[in-house]
Design a protein around this motif. Structure first.
Motif, PDB file in Angstrom:
ATOM      1  N   VAL A 166      -5.018 144.901  45.276  1.00  0.00           N
ATOM      2  CA  VAL A 166      -6.617 144.885  45.962  1.00  0.00           C
ATOM      3  C   VAL A 166      -7.350 143.416  45.288  1.00  0.00           C
ATOM      4  N   THR A 167      -8.122 142.980  45.572  1.00  0.00           N
ATOM      5  CA  THR A 167      -8.257 141.625  45.187  1.00  0.00           C
ATOM      6  C   THR A 167     -10.075 141.698  45.593  1.00  0.00           C
ATOM      7  N   LEU A 168     -10.892 141.688  44.280  1.00  0.00           N
ATOM      8  CA  LEU A 168     -11.781 142.061  45.231  1.00  0.00           C
ATOM      9  C   LEU A 168     -13.033 140.804  44.350  1.00  0.00           C
ATOM     10  N   SER A 169     -14.468 140.635  44.834  1.00  0.00           N
ATOM     11  CA  SER A 169     -15.606 140.069  45.014  1.00  0.00           C
ATOM     12  C   SER A 169     -16.325 140.380  44.321  1.00  0.00           C
ATOM     13  N   LEU A 170     -17.161 140.723  43.464  1.00  0.00           N
ATOM     14  CA  LEU A 170     -18.585 141.929  42.933  1.00  0.00           C
ATOM     15  C   LEU A 170     -19.657 140.577  42.383  1.00  0.00           C
TER      16      LEU A 170
END
Ligand code: KIV
Ligand code: ZN
Length: 510
Positions: free
Chosen positions: A461-465
């Motif tokens: 999982v790659t995410l951006s916050l």
């Protein structure tokens, strides 16, 4: 055979990619990998841009021994002095000074006439040369500068002792034929011992083509970045430049010091740490770069690989997706395999990877090189400060239930537990984590991908916050996608905690 100097600017121009910002610790990790890759010059930052850039240049300088470490400065005394101070730690320091020369920049940005530009260039080149031997000069927006004026400026700085002149196509406007002609003109009119460098941006998708045309016309240093990251559409991609020189050696007949087998690892590391993903169809390192889908192609490959393949994935160190270790493999075998893949971990790190390997082997029958790379990278990119780790989670979810999550999270010696409901299982998990950390970021992007094939593949999982104006990426891997989601979220929060204290006063102005 003649050599082309590879100047990597991933840590300076590359870091100017939208959303990519690196801590000093991350810059050191990348710099060490760039050195292993065989890069000749590492541009580590622009010290005047922020205190953190200055610190990063100094720390990279301390660590790197074989490659030249370079710092960027405008043609201003203050910039040059700060850059020189940051370079004091370096075994092989280089100062890179730049000044815009094109009519548009002279008129609208600098409000200076040609003679004033010439005077500043000479003064600052001479000032810089008094303090440091290795100085590179860049006339910014060179490709849109009148060629005769460009040559006049370059001749003037060369007579101050500068031996490397860089010709930036700052706005990615040039096309190969005209850029090649410009390099040929400069090569023919500058002393033989001057190295002509090229620095191309990719606004029209021509950065690599322009750089290679320049090489054919006499340029002997190429400035580039890993994965082609950089300002706007990015810079020329190092891996593409190198593989062109390797695969078409018949044409270029030139060498570099690059160890092509380190390309894949470097690419993954830069993508993980900057959070800038690699597009699947990216030349050389995209995940589809070596996949043959069409039946006719597959048939040809089976008969003879040369029918449709101009290079092999192992040339860039891309691992094969085949079984390498199993449930019963010991620590020794794991360590040997990790070292074989080019990682250098200490004994403590190996212990932790082995622990995770055993857990993974319980869930997954076949452990491939790609699985091992992912496990090892997690260790390699780990943030050293006391950070949050997910100890345990429990999810309740279903078509007729309100999803809820319970989490147990560790930070230092402390254990925290909390729970929350949410719109879905991942949302509930994130809300429970927010309650523990006291941070409630906005989730901007979320991507999940299977790393290897099969039902027991690891999910990445790659995410951006986004929180308080900072955009932070996170990555997590597990055979359980909810766990991978939780790990990615905590990874981003941990990075946020390190980054929020950084002084990022990026310079404004000329
Ligand atoms: O693109 C550019 O002109 C630059 C210079 C500072 C070399 O990055
Ligand atoms: Zn640039």
């Amino acid at each position: 055979m003649e050599k082309v100097i590879i100047f990597d600017t991933t840590l300076r121009d590359g870091e100017q990619s939208p959303g990519a910002s690196l801590t000093s610790e991350e810059k050191i990790k990348i710099a060490e990998q760039l050195e292993r890759l065989g890069v000749d010059v590492i541009e580590a930052g622009f010290p005047m841009a922020s205190e953190d850039d200055a610190k990063a240049v100094s720390l990279v300088g301390k660590r790197i021994k074989r490659s030249i470490v370079c710092a960027l400065a405008r043609c201003k005394d203050e910039d040059i002095e700060i850059a020189l101070r940051s370079l004091e730690t370096a075994a092989k320091p280089r100062l890179h000074i730049f000044l815009a020369t094109s009519e548009i920049h002279r008129k609208y940005k600098l409000h200076k006439a040609k003679d004033e530009i010439l005077k500043i260039a000479v003064e600052k080149a001479s000032f810089a040369k008094k303090h440091i031997d290795d100085v590179e000069f860049s006339p910014e927006d060179a490709s849109r500068t009148e060629p005769d004026f460009l040559l006049e400026v370059l001749k003037a700085v060369v007579s101050e002792g500068i031996k490397t002149v860089n010709i930036p196509d700052t706005v990615g406007y040039a096309i190969p034929s005209e850029y090649g002609s410009l390099i040929k003109y400069l090569k023919g009119n500058l002393p033989d011992n001057v190295v002509i460098s090229v620095h191309c941006h990719n606004d029209l998708g021509l950065a690599v083509a322009n750089s290679l045309e320049a090489v054919l016309n006499g340029a002997r240093q190429v400035e580039c970045t890993i994965n082609g990251i950089g300002e706007r559409a990015g810079n020329a991609a190092l891996e593409e430049i190198i593989m062109n020189l390797v695969v078409r050696k018949d044409l270029y007949n030139l060498e570099t010091n690059i160890m092509a087998k380190e390309i894949y690892r470097t690419s993954r590391m830069v993508s993980s740490l900057t959070g800038v993903p690699v597009q699947p169809n990216k030349a050389i390192i995209g995940e589809n770069a070596f996949r043959h889908e069409a039946g006719i192609h597959q048939d040809g490959i089976l008969k003879n690989r040369l029918t449709y393949e101009i290079m092999r994935p192992e040339m860039i160190g891309m691992p094969e997706s085949k079984l390498v270790l199993g449930k019963h493999s010991g620590r020794h075998a794991l360590k040997a395999r990790i070292e074989n893949l080019g990682f250098q971990l200490n004994e403590e790190q190996i212990d932790r990877v082995f622990d995770r390997f055993k857990k993974l082997a319980d869930k997954k029958k076949e452990i491939t090189d790609i699985d091992l790379i992912v496990l090892t990278e997690e260790e390699e990119i780990k943030i050293e400060e006391p950070t949050y780790t997910l100890e345990y989670f429990h999810i309740i979810s279903g078509s007729s239930t309100i999803p809820s999550a319970t989490v147990r999270i560790k930070k230092g010696d402390k254990i925290y537990e909390d729970a929350s409901r949410g719109d879905g299982p991942v949302d509930a998990l994130y809300k429970a984590i927010n309650r523990v950390t006291g941070i409630s970021p906005t989730l901007r992007e979320y991507k999940i991908a299977a790393i290897t094939g099969g039902q027991d593949a690891q999910g990445e999982v790659t995410l951006s916050l986004e929180t308080e104006g900072l955009k932070i990426v996170g990555k997590g891997v597990s055979t359980d996608i909810i766990e991978a989601s939780g790990k990615a979220y905590l990874n981003a929060i941990n990075r946020y905690l390190v980054r929020k204290n950084l002084v990022r006063t990026k310079y404004k102005g000329d």
